[in-house]
Enzyme design. Structure first.
Site, PDB file in Angstrom:
ATOM      1  CG  HIS A 181      15.195   7.131  61.385  1.00  0.00           C
ATOM      2  ND1 HIS A 181      15.021   6.839  60.055  1.00  0.00           N
ATOM      3  CD2 HIS A 181      16.460   6.772  61.692  1.00  0.00           C
ATOM      4  CE1 HIS A 181      16.132   6.281  59.587  1.00  0.00           C
ATOM      5  NE2 HIS A 181      17.023   6.243  60.565  1.00  0.00           N
ATOM      6  CD  GLU A 208      16.996   5.250  55.035  1.00  0.00           C
ATOM      7  OE1 GLU A 208      17.301   5.088  56.236  1.00  0.00           O
ATOM      8  OE2 GLU A 208      17.539   4.628  54.109  1.00  0.00           O
ATOM      9  CE  LYS A 267      23.381  -6.451  37.739  1.00  0.00           C
ATOM     10  NZ  LYS A 267      22.539  -6.234  36.544  1.00  0.00           N
TER      11      LYS A 267
END
Length: 426
Positions: free
Chosen positions: A417, A118, A247
């Protein structure tokens, strides 16, 4: 770079693969008389990985040359970390820091390895780390430490269910002694029972020292569960009854904690906020209130934060933790208190299942990342390294939260971004 041949030479095997035998193996694989998972019984792991990959290339019409380039120890990875191994997927690792941490176990400046694809994430954590370091360092504490497993039993009636729960609670010390026979490292530290109709859940908690501990507590819980069933007439239905909770997003982990429970905080001055984040204290408080608190509550979220799981996942992947446990990091709560001189920002992470021994921590590249942080292997005293890692991750999450909240407050998120995620300069 190194491929399978590189690993063969590095291992000192000095022997070319038996191509005639491998051709026979390929024929058996295509015929179905030999299974992919059986290759390590026929040939060395380094060859099994390559042959398996060649078979998949043939079956799918795909070239997998990049998956076949890696530097990790094949023997370990193929036999302890990954079944049916065909190679490795590479994730870019960035570094953020230095980040000053003032914890009970983590003390000093640290460089954080973050494995991510990312764009803007590492830069964001880096900016937050800079602010924290300039402010004197993050104050971090471990609130609770305990890995859990919760078997589910079936009772004949609700009365019987209560008898099972009562028996387990009354014999906690005896059950702890039974658990001790299964491990030389861990120790059962408590249990709590829950009843839903004729289902009885017994949530055991363990001190697992420097291991994340799921294998340890599962083996111990199996032994304990046998004793409970034998003594009470309960039927053991499943060794994990989902009240562990493993999880999956769960309020019980946020309330009782699971793994290492961590809190980290930092006081920021008005001057520092303006200089680093290009905004002010009042705006940061309002962004956190309306986004992280009200927005999360309105959405029914179990996480009241900006993007805590981003940092948890990136550090988990880099440092050999179970990546699926990054969901636990999303239960983080971020708070910002207004002060006379600025703000006090804190993150509370009730469930960080981390370890520095076992699992993926022994994979070569992940081991190097743990060494960057000074936490590879067992600590002195036992458990110190895992707690140190948890404190560092907590401080890293704080850095990430600060940066994103600051970007939102300054209306800089989209620009960041665009520049870092898409490589477009304005």
């Amino acid at each position: 770079m190194a491929g399978d041949d590189g690993h063969r030479n590095a291992a000192g095997l000095g022997v070319d693969p038996d191509r005639e035998k491998e051709a026979e193996i390929h024929t058996k694989l295509r015929a179905g008389s030999l299974k992919l998972y059986e290759l390590e019984k026929q040939i060395a792991p380094v060859d099994a990985v390559r042959v398996r990959r060649e078979f998949i290339e043939h079956e799918t019409g795909t070239t997998l040359e990049n998956i076949g380039i890696f530097s990790i120890d094949v023997d370990r990875a193929a036999t302890r970390n990954c079944e049916n191994m065909i190679g490795a997927v590479q994730v870019p690792v960035g570094i953020a820091g230095p980040l000053t941490v003032n914890g009970e176990y983590a003390k000093g400046a640290f460089w954080l390895p973050l494995a991510t694809t990312e764009g803007a994430l590492v830069a964001s954590v880096n900016r937050g780390a800079s602010a924290i370091t300039k402010a004197g360092g993050a104050e971090v504490r471990i609130l609770h430490d305990g890995m859990t497993r919760a078997p589910v039993f079936a009772a004949e009636s609700v009365g019987h269910a209560k008898e099972i729960a009562n028996w387990a609670e009354a014999h906690e010390e005896e059950l702890a002694a039974i658990a001790q026979t299964t491990t030389t490292h861990g120790k059962m530290t408590g249990l709590v029972t829950f009843i839903a109709g004729t289902s009885v859940f017994v949530r055991f908690e363990f001190d697992t020292k420097d291991a994340m501990g799921m294998n340890m507590v599962t083996i111990a819980s199996a032994k304990i569960a046998e004793e409970i069933a034998k003594a009470t007439g309960a039927r053991l239905i499943a060794l994990s009854g989902n009240m562990c909770t493993d999880k999956k997003p769960a309020a019980i982990n946020g309330i009782l904690g699971r793994g290492r429970s961590v809190v980290a905080g930092i006081a920021l001055s008005n001057e520092l906020i303006g200089k680093v984040f290009k905004t002010d204290a009042k705006t940061m408080v309002e962004v956190n209130y309306r986004k992280n608190l009200i927005g999360s509550a309105r959405a029914g979220s179990m996480g009241f934060n900006a993007h805590a799981a981003n940092i948890v996942a990136a550090m988990f992947i880099a440092c050999g933790q179970d990546a699926a446990h990054s969901i636990d990091g999303s239960t983080c709560m971020t708070t910002i208190d207004a002060t006379e001189t600025g703000v006090y920002v804190a993150v509370t992470l009730p469930s960080l299942p981390v370890g520095t021994v076992g699992g993926g921590t022994g994979v070569d590249t992940q081991q190097e990342c743990l060494k960057i942080l000074g936490v590879a292997g067992g600590g002195t005293p036992p458990g110190a390294n895992a707690k140190k890692l948890a404190e560092i991750i907590g401080a890293g999450v704080l850095a990430g939260e600060l940066s994103l909240i600051g970007a939102l407050a300054a209306q800089h998120l989209a620009r960041a971004h665009q520049e870092l995620g898409r490589g477009q300069k304005r």
